[in-house]
Design an enzyme around this catalytic site. Structure first.
Site, PDB file in Angstrom:
ATOM      1  CG  ASP A  93     -35.401  38.053 -55.964  1.00  7.25           C
ATOM      2  OD1 ASP A  93     -35.180  39.259 -55.761  1.00  7.25           O
ATOM      3  OD2 ASP A  93     -36.219  37.661 -56.804  1.00  7.25           O
ATOM      4  N   GLY A  96     -31.971  38.014 -60.527  1.00 11.23           N
ATOM      5  CA  GLY A  96     -31.619  37.153 -61.657  1.00 11.23           C
ATOM      6  C   GLY A  96     -32.804  36.421 -62.254  1.00 11.23           C
ATOM      7  CG  PHE A  97     -36.580  33.455 -61.149  1.00 15.04           C
ATOM      8  CD1 PHE A  97     -36.230  32.148 -61.445  1.00 15.04           C
ATOM      9  CD2 PHE A  97     -37.902  33.840 -61.292  1.00 15.04           C
ATOM     10  CE1 PHE A  97     -37.186  31.229 -61.865  1.00 15.04           C
ATOM     11  CE2 PHE A  97     -38.864  32.925 -61.713  1.00 15.04           C
ATOM     12  CZ  PHE A  97     -38.503  31.623 -61.992  1.00 15.04           C
ATOM     13  CG  ASP A 147     -29.509  32.249 -59.604  1.00 19.08           C
ATOM     14  OD1 ASP A 147     -29.996  33.385 -59.484  1.00 19.08           O
ATOM     15  OD2 ASP A 147     -30.217  31.223 -59.608  1.00 19.08           O
ATOM     16  CD  GLN A 207     -30.075  27.651 -61.007  1.00 16.24           C
ATOM     17  OE1 GLN A 207     -30.729  26.771 -61.563  1.00 16.24           O
ATOM     18  NE2 GLN A 207     -30.650  28.713 -60.440  1.00 16.24           N
ATOM     19  CG  ASP A 284     -39.455  31.911 -52.363  1.00 15.17           C
ATOM     20  OD1 ASP A 284     -40.120  32.509 -53.230  1.00 15.17           O
ATOM     21  OD2 ASP A 284     -38.426  31.268 -52.635  1.00 15.17           O
ATOM     22  CB  CYS A 322     -59.545  26.714 -41.180  1.00 18.64           C
ATOM     23  SG  CYS A 322     -58.235  27.921 -41.473  1.00 18.64           S
ATOM     24  CB  CYS A 324     -57.507  31.535 -40.913  1.00 17.32           C
ATOM     25  SG  CYS A 324     -58.830  31.590 -42.131  1.00 17.32           S
ATOM     26  CB  CYS A 327     -62.051  29.531 -41.595  1.00 18.94           C
ATOM     27  SG  CYS A 327     -61.383  29.107 -43.210  1.00 18.94           S
ATOM     28  CG  HIS A 353     -58.145  29.885 -45.983  1.00 21.80           C
ATOM     29  ND1 HIS A 353     -58.454  29.081 -44.903  1.00 21.80           N
ATOM     30  CD2 HIS A 353     -57.851  29.038 -47.022  1.00 21.80           C
ATOM     31  CE1 HIS A 353     -58.380  27.804 -45.279  1.00 21.80           C
ATOM     32  NE2 HIS A 353     -58.009  27.745 -46.551  1.00 21.80           N
TER      33      HIS A 353
HETATM   34 ZN   LIG Z   1     -59.149  29.498 -42.937  1.00 24.41          ZN
END
Ligand SMILES: [Zn+2]
Length: 392
Positions: A93, A96-97, A147, A207, A284, A322, A324, A327, A353
């Site tokens: 980025d 700025g933020f 920005d 913006q 993001d 799940c 992953c 899990c 996860h």
């Molecule tokens: Zn999971």
């Protein structure tokens, strides 16, 4: 052309699209989610683990890195990719933020922002030119224009002023970037002249707060500047979800169709699905890993908290079916214990996860668009239904 976006399939009922963004560090299949590596690390995750989860792009924050350890050091160490051992696409980025959220520690001027570091109070001055130079040193594939994100509760007059500044700064960023862009890879690093190892794509940021006319004006302005992609900023900063969805809806007809559309700072599953239906390709957010460090995890249709007493003797995984690693191998009971004891492994397993959950959601969305069934998926999406039913 080093950065090309190709749309493979459009949804006929919504504005959703599936595409591929080509970069010098590989392809990004869209819609996609960017995992946040604020200080050049996605907290508690190795790059190999991120790749195993299917992450195609990650993000690092310019504000934090420019203050510590500094962009020059990172450039000397070979640039962000090499330094952090990540060979896939990267985005930074503009800084700025974070600068604008320093509130009482910053002063906005026409040509930039004066601010005091949150670390040691030292004074800095960030301009559009500097934001580009710093990002050139960091060396990410996608870099962002400087920005001003006006606070969510700003009135229209102030929001307009911030938007106009953002437009002027985008022009300066573009010019600065074009003057320093070296399209061919260059070996080695010369300390006096930062030489880009790889070309970079610069994106502007729309913006305009929640004001329809300002948002449309900003979208048209940025579209006319003809960047390789376009970002939507200043959303998910305290406005209602309805306002956010409304802004996305009204700007969509004015977004350049053949360019990548990036919605910044959004990572709630229901918001992602709503935004994809309104033509967004990339997101993001720090939520998956931040939630994980606080013991929160993405479940079937809502966010749950593992520290809840109901999980003490629970032998189930975080989410049934799940795929992953967490899990597949651990019970809620054990994960609760780890998080209650603040064990590092608890944060790691919940991060795995949560990131898997969002990346898998993006892959599912993509498949649904490809098959032509996205609209049905969108209507039936459990997080969305849950949110809507809560409202009534
Ligand atoms: Zn999971």
């Amino acid at each position: 052309m080093h950065f090309v976006f190709r749309i493979q399939k459009n949804c006929h009922h919504t504005r959703a699209r599936a595409g591929i963004f080509h970069t010098p560090h590989g392809k990004i299949h869209t819609p996609t989610f960017i995992s946040c590596g604020t200080k050049a690390t996605v907290k508690a995750m190795t790059p190999e683990e991120l790749k195993n989860l299917g992450a195609e792009i990650i993000l690092a924050n310019t504000y934090h890195l420019m203050l510590r350890p500094g962009a020059d050091l990172i450039a000397k160490m070979g640039g962000l990719h090499q330094w952090m051992h990540w060979d896939r696409p990267l985005l930074t980025d503009s800084g700025g933020f974070q600068v604008f959220s320093l509130a009482d520690r910053r002063k906005i001027l026409q040509n930039g922002v004066e601010f005091r570091s949150h670390l040691d109070g030292t004074k800095h001055f960030l301009t559009p030119e500097k934001a580009i130079r710093i990002q050139e040193k960091l060396g990410a594939d996608i870099i962002m224009c400087f920005d001003e994100c006006a606070p969510g509760d700003s009135d229209k007059k102030y929001t307009r002023e911030a938007m106009i500044r953002t437009h002027q700064w985008a022009k300066i960023c573009k010019k600065t970037h074009e003057n320093h862009c070296h399209p061919e890879p260059v070996e080695g690093y010369n300390e006096k002249h930062i030489v880009q190892k790889f070309p970079q794509a610069l994106f502007p940021i729309i913006q305009g707060g929640i004001f329809s006319d300002l948002r449309i004006e900003s979208t048209k302005f940025m579209a006319d500047l003809d960047f390789p992609g376009i970002a939507i900023g200043g959303l998910s900063v305290g406005e209602s979800k309805e306002d956010m969805y409304h802004v996305l809806e009204i700007i969509e007809p004015h977004l350049p169709k053949q360019k990548l559309h990036y919605l910044m700072g959004v990572g709630n599953p229901e918001d992602i699905v709503e935004a994809v239906a309104r033509g967004v390709d990339m997101f993001d957010c720090v939520l998956p890993t931040r939630y994980a460090r606080h013991g929160a995890f993405f479940a079937e249709n809502e966010r749950k908290h593992i520290k809840n007493a109901c999980y003490i003797k629970d032998k189930q995984p975080l989410v049934k079916n799940c795929a992953c690693y967490s899990c597949q191998n651990y019970t809620r009971s054990y994960l609760r214990h780890l998080c209650m004891e603040n064990e590092i492994l608890g944060s790691r397993l919940l991060s795995i996860h949560n990131l898997h959950f969002l990346l898998e959601l993006m892959r599912t969305i993509r498949k649904q668009i490809e098959k032509g069934t996205f609209e049905h998926f969108y209507r039936q999406f459990p997080w969305r239904i849950k949110k809507n039913s809560k409202k009534k």
